[in-house]
Design an enzyme around this catalytic site. Structure first.
Site, PDB file in Angstrom:
ATOM      1  N   TYR A 143      -0.938  -1.496  -4.521  1.00 11.38           N
ATOM      2  CA  TYR A 143      -1.500  -2.642  -4.286  1.00 11.38           C
ATOM      3  C   TYR A 143      -2.799  -2.643  -3.381  1.00 11.38           C
ATOM      4  O   TYR A 143      -2.600  -2.021  -2.196  1.00 11.38           O
ATOM      5  CB  TYR A 143      -0.682  -3.857  -3.912  1.00 11.38           C
ATOM      6  CG  TYR A 143       0.225  -4.209  -4.998  1.00 11.38           C
ATOM      7  CD1 TYR A 143       0.063  -5.159  -5.990  1.00 11.38           C
ATOM      8  CD2 TYR A 143       1.627  -3.634  -4.991  1.00 11.38           C
ATOM      9  CE1 TYR A 143       0.777  -5.233  -7.137  1.00 11.38           C
ATOM     10  CE2 TYR A 143       2.589  -3.875  -6.106  1.00 11.38           C
ATOM     11  CZ  TYR A 143       2.157  -4.711  -6.960  1.00 11.38           C
ATOM     12  OH  TYR A 143       3.206  -5.063  -7.920  1.00 11.38           O
ATOM     13  N   PRO A 144      -3.921  -2.828  -3.738  1.00  8.24           N
ATOM     14  CA  PRO A 144      -5.269  -2.889  -2.975  1.00  8.24           C
ATOM     15  C   PRO A 144      -5.389  -4.020  -1.980  1.00  8.24           C
ATOM     16  O   PRO A 144      -6.190  -4.707  -1.954  1.00  8.24           O
ATOM     17  CB  PRO A 144      -6.213  -2.862  -3.974  1.00  8.24           C
ATOM     18  CG  PRO A 144      -5.943  -3.647  -5.031  1.00  8.24           C
ATOM     19  CD  PRO A 144      -4.387  -3.346  -5.189  1.00  8.24           C
ATOM     20  N   LYS A 145      -4.370  -3.845  -0.876  1.00 12.63           N
ATOM     21  CA  LYS A 145      -4.241  -4.862  -0.072  1.00 12.63           C
ATOM     22  C   LYS A 145      -4.993  -4.741   1.117  1.00 12.63           C
ATOM     23  O   LYS A 145      -5.110  -3.685   1.675  1.00 12.63           O
ATOM     24  CB  LYS A 145      -2.842  -5.277   0.403  1.00 12.63           C
ATOM     25  CG  LYS A 145      -2.196  -5.504  -0.896  1.00 12.63           C
ATOM     26  CD  LYS A 145      -0.689  -5.943  -0.626  1.00 12.63           C
ATOM     27  CE  LYS A 145       0.112  -6.427  -1.955  1.00 12.63           C
ATOM     28  NZ  LYS A 145       1.284  -7.410  -1.797  1.00 12.63           N
ATOM     29  N   LYS A 146      -5.677  -6.011   1.770  1.00 13.08           N
ATOM     30  CA  LYS A 146      -6.211  -5.943   2.997  1.00 13.08           C
ATOM     31  C   LYS A 146      -5.954  -7.293   3.849  1.00 13.08           C
ATOM     32  O   LYS A 146      -5.709  -8.214   3.150  1.00 13.08           O
ATOM     33  CB  LYS A 146      -7.953  -5.758   2.880  1.00 13.08           C
ATOM     34  CG  LYS A 146      -8.287  -4.479   2.578  1.00 13.08           C
ATOM     35  CD  LYS A 146      -9.774  -4.332   2.323  1.00 13.08           C
ATOM     36  CE  LYS A 146     -10.413  -4.353   3.605  1.00 13.08           C
ATOM     37  NZ  LYS A 146     -11.843  -4.021   3.394  1.00 13.08           N
TER      38      LYS A 146
ATOM     39  N   ARG B 278       0.740  -1.269   0.092  1.00  8.99           N
ATOM     40  CA  ARG B 278      -0.082   0.015   0.052  1.00  8.99           C
ATOM     41  C   ARG B 278       0.700   1.045   0.129  1.00  8.99           C
ATOM     42  O   ARG B 278       0.435   2.169  -0.663  1.00  8.99           O
ATOM     43  CB  ARG B 278      -1.140   0.109   1.194  1.00  8.99           C
ATOM     44  CG  ARG B 278      -1.980  -1.144   1.055  1.00  8.99           C
ATOM     45  CD  ARG B 278      -2.903  -1.030   2.327  1.00  8.99           C
ATOM     46  NE  ARG B 278      -3.835  -0.080   2.171  1.00  8.99           N
ATOM     47  CZ  ARG B 278      -5.069   0.162   1.691  1.00  8.99           C
ATOM     48  NH1 ARG B 278      -5.608  -0.886   1.426  1.00  8.99           N
ATOM     49  NH2 ARG B 278      -5.878   1.326   1.768  1.00  8.99           N
TER      50      ARG B 278
END
Length: 246
Positions: free
Chosen positions: A113-116, A108
């Site tokens: 990168y759309p990371k969770k 992030r």
């Protein structure tokens, strides 16, 4: 710490940072990829301009990364949407879930990168390659594929891993207004394919308010691949600045 030293740091906390400097190299990175057809109208509402849709397809990616320099061992999964930008085909990374805090932070902060945080797993169950994702305690996705049923052409496997990734970098300022709003491109480098297979596959997605993979419904499984590779995470760069248009 001197002022000149502060500006040389890459993240906080200054003592015990969230992640080390790259490059980030992956050894024996294992992919389960399932491409499926979904609702075109839903895709149109999700994919941001100036990206262009190629087909009403989504790629469900499951990645086991047992040996990553600086980040250790973790598993990740998510959805990528085939798109074009200025005539170049690639994948728009829609959402990603993983079980490693340093990888979330560096993805992030240093890129887009759309990371969770999630609980993905990739494993072999008898004769089946299985990928699962939980968000908290609840199931979000289950992917299955026949284990190494047919060889996949290594050039095709390379092309899958080498496709550019497009991502949105969005950071608001302290006044609540957008400070950064950019379209980012990155691609893997130093790719070495160790093995690649294809076969029959299925994918189930379960509705979840905070992990809404099922908002892109599975209408038809188009293809599947199982790839083992080494690679280096590419350096991201800006290809479009939304705020410069305002």
């Amino acid at each position: 710490m001197l002022e000149c030293e502060v500006s040389k740091q890459i993240t906080t906390p200054l003592i015990g940072p969230a992640f080390p400097r790259g490059p980030y190299k992956f050894h024996n990175r294992e992919y389960l990829n399932i491409i499926y057809r979904t609702d075109l109208e839903v895709l149109r509402k999700i994919v941001p301009e100036p990206l262009e849709l190629v087909e009403p397809y989504v790629k469900f990616e499951m990645m086991a990364m047992p040996d990553t320099t600086g980040l250790g061992s973790y598993t990740e999964c998510g959805q990528a949407i085939p798109v074009k930008f200025n005539g170049v085909e690639g994948d728009y990374l829609h959402m990603m879930y993983l079980d490693n805090e340093p990888a979330i932070a560096v993805g992030r902060e240093s890129s887009a990168y759309p990371k969770k945080l999630g609980k993905p797993k990739l494993f072999v169950d008898s004769d089946t390659l299985v990928g699962t994702l939980k968000y908290g305690k609840l199931p979000v996705a289950t992917a299955t594929m026949g284990y190494k049923h047919s060889q996949l052409d290594l050039k095709e496997a390379y092309n899958q891993i080498a496709r550019p990734n497009f991502m949105l970098k969005i950071i608001q300022g302290y006044d609540g207004k957008p400070r950064i709003c950019e379209l980012i491109r990155a691609e893997n480098t130093d790719i070495k394919i160790h093995g690649a297979w294809t076969g029959c596959a299925r994918l189930q997605l379960f509705s979840h308010a905070l992990a809404p993979l099922a908002d892109l419904p599975v209408l038809e499984v188009v293809s599947a691949s199982h790839i083992l590779t080494d690679l280096t995470l590419g350096i991201p760069h800006i290809v479009y600045d939304y705020l410069s248009k305002n």
